[in-house]
Design an enzyme around this catalytic site. Sequence first.
Site, PDB file in Angstrom:
ATOM      1  N   ARG A  18       4.734 -55.312  -3.400  1.00 49.76           N
ATOM      2  CA  ARG A  18       3.848 -55.739  -3.837  1.00 49.76           C
ATOM      3  C   ARG A  18       3.179 -54.937  -4.261  1.00 49.76           C
ATOM      4  O   ARG A  18       2.977 -53.710  -3.914  1.00 49.76           O
ATOM      5  CB  ARG A  18       3.365 -56.952  -3.116  1.00 49.76           C
ATOM      6  CG  ARG A  18       4.484 -58.301  -3.015  1.00 49.76           C
ATOM      7  CD  ARG A  18       3.008 -58.727  -2.162  1.00 49.76           C
ATOM      8  NE  ARG A  18       4.059 -60.786  -2.084  1.00 49.76           N
ATOM      9  CZ  ARG A  18       4.538 -60.562  -0.684  1.00 49.76           C
ATOM     10  NH1 ARG A  18       4.721 -59.263   0.223  1.00 49.76           N
ATOM     11  NH2 ARG A  18       5.423 -61.065   0.013  1.00 49.76           N
ATOM     12  N   ASP A  30      10.007 -53.563   3.627  1.00 53.32           N
ATOM     13  CA  ASP A  30       8.845 -53.693   3.494  1.00 53.32           C
ATOM     14  C   ASP A  30       9.210 -55.390   4.559  1.00 53.32           C
ATOM     15  O   ASP A  30      10.924 -55.335   4.176  1.00 53.32           O
ATOM     16  CB  ASP A  30       8.303 -54.730   1.867  1.00 53.32           C
ATOM     17  CG  ASP A  30       7.227 -55.970   1.931  1.00 53.32           C
ATOM     18  OD1 ASP A  30       6.278 -54.931   1.354  1.00 53.32           O
ATOM     19  OD2 ASP A  30       6.821 -56.523   2.901  1.00 53.32           O
ATOM     20  N   ASN A  40       2.868 -46.633   2.943  1.00 54.83           N
ATOM     21  CA  ASN A  40       1.554 -47.341   1.537  1.00 54.83           C
ATOM     22  C   ASN A  40       0.778 -49.120   2.507  1.00 54.83           C
ATOM     23  O   ASN A  40       0.440 -49.302   2.684  1.00 54.83           O
ATOM     24  CB  ASN A  40       1.737 -48.025   0.883  1.00 54.83           C
ATOM     25  CG  ASN A  40       1.192 -49.392  -0.152  1.00 54.83           C
ATOM     26  OD1 ASN A  40       0.354 -48.724  -1.062  1.00 54.83           O
ATOM     27  ND2 ASN A  40       1.857 -49.837  -0.187  1.00 54.83           N
ATOM     28  N   TYR A  92     -10.773 -53.474   9.877  1.00 51.36           N
ATOM     29  CA  TYR A  92      -9.855 -52.253   8.650  1.00 51.36           C
ATOM     30  C   TYR A  92     -10.456 -51.048   8.338  1.00 51.36           C
ATOM     31  O   TYR A  92      -9.968 -50.173   8.273  1.00 51.36           O
ATOM     32  CB  TYR A  92      -9.894 -53.251   7.707  1.00 51.36           C
ATOM     33  CG  TYR A  92      -9.993 -52.553   6.089  1.00 51.36           C
ATOM     34  CD1 TYR A  92      -8.405 -53.579   6.263  1.00 51.36           C
ATOM     35  CD2 TYR A  92     -10.043 -52.115   5.388  1.00 51.36           C
ATOM     36  CE1 TYR A  92      -7.387 -52.205   4.915  1.00 51.36           C
ATOM     37  CE2 TYR A  92      -9.760 -51.563   4.290  1.00 51.36           C
ATOM     38  CZ  TYR A  92      -8.342 -52.024   4.204  1.00 51.36           C
ATOM     39  OH  TYR A  92      -7.564 -51.289   2.858  1.00 51.36           O
ATOM     40  N   THR A 149      -5.256 -56.154  -6.215  1.00 52.55           N
ATOM     41  CA  THR A 149      -3.636 -56.556  -5.785  1.00 52.55           C
ATOM     42  C   THR A 149      -4.741 -57.806  -5.053  1.00 52.55           C
ATOM     43  O   THR A 149      -5.137 -58.114  -4.733  1.00 52.55           O
ATOM     44  CB  THR A 149      -3.623 -55.413  -4.450  1.00 52.55           C
ATOM     45  OG1 THR A 149      -4.417 -55.526  -3.052  1.00 52.55           O
ATOM     46  CG2 THR A 149      -3.314 -54.093  -5.555  1.00 52.55           C
ATOM     47  N   THR A 189      -7.356 -58.024  -2.290  1.00 50.39           N
ATOM     48  CA  THR A 189      -8.629 -58.441  -2.180  1.00 50.39           C
ATOM     49  C   THR A 189      -9.205 -59.551  -3.298  1.00 50.39           C
ATOM     50  O   THR A 189     -10.066 -60.036  -3.687  1.00 50.39           O
ATOM     51  CB  THR A 189      -9.346 -57.236  -3.522  1.00 50.39           C
ATOM     52  OG1 THR A 189      -8.792 -57.360  -4.444  1.00 50.39           O
ATOM     53  CG2 THR A 189      -9.040 -56.115  -2.846  1.00 50.39           C
TER      54      THR A 189
END
Length: 294
Positions: A22, A43, A92, A157, A192, A195
């Site tokens: 994604r 993934d 990523n 985070y 994305t 958020t």
Amino acid sequence: MRFSQRQASVDGAVVIITGGARGIGAKTAELFSARGATVWIGDVDADVAATTAAGIPRYRAAHLDVTQRSSWEGFVSDVLRESGPVDILVNNAGVMPLGAFDAEPEATTDLILDVNVRGVLNGMRAVVPSMVARGRGHVVNVASMAGMIPIPGMVTYNASKFAALGASLAARREYAGTGITVSAVLPSAVRTELTSGVQLGNGLPTVDPDDVARAILKTVRTHAARTSVPGWVAPGWALVDALVPEALQSAVRARIDDRRALTTLDARGRSSYLQRLERQSKAHGAQYDSEVTR
């Protein structure tokens, strides 16, 4: 033509992109594939990754749990067997739970640190030695401007992205002169699923996944140590942090509501992402328990 660090072209390169099902990862995979690269996306949501990969030339998908070195070993083994040596790694994969630090479950803390930090370290360990042996290779670690700018409601985070940036800069120095370059890309807020439910704008620069994908591709040419998206954010913040007194920074932050991750999250808008995080957290905990008792 094989990948060359002297060229911006990635035609013929073998590229691994984690978290490619994604968002940023999927857009980056599309861009690299369109430029002639053979792209492998890894993934934990293998079914979604396979759907993303369907119909795109030189584009393959497989299950990858970036927190597990054994998963990396199996994934890279498949890449080597079917496509050859890895030229470019894009770390990523990432997760972004938000909320009050003192209410954060330990399982959530573990998931954030394991995916966002251990995942980056595992990825570099999995491919860098073979890159060094060949004398060429490029690693891009997708960090975040949260790796430079502390934000309430994002304590763990923030910690993970500070760590990802630090690891990138340290690895860059450690492998200098070997033919390997390590770059960090630091997006601002990205539109994305990560958020979803977050009030964007209002002083917070916001970009699209395509913008980040282009910045990642650009590092193949520039080999920059760090690249923010938008490009002015990192140098602008560094200047502000060095010159603007904390009291003035706090006043500006209050004006743009930098506590929105604590106060204005849309629970309904974020529910789908939170449900996926909960499933991932439970699976991660079960995997950890099996490792401990093995």
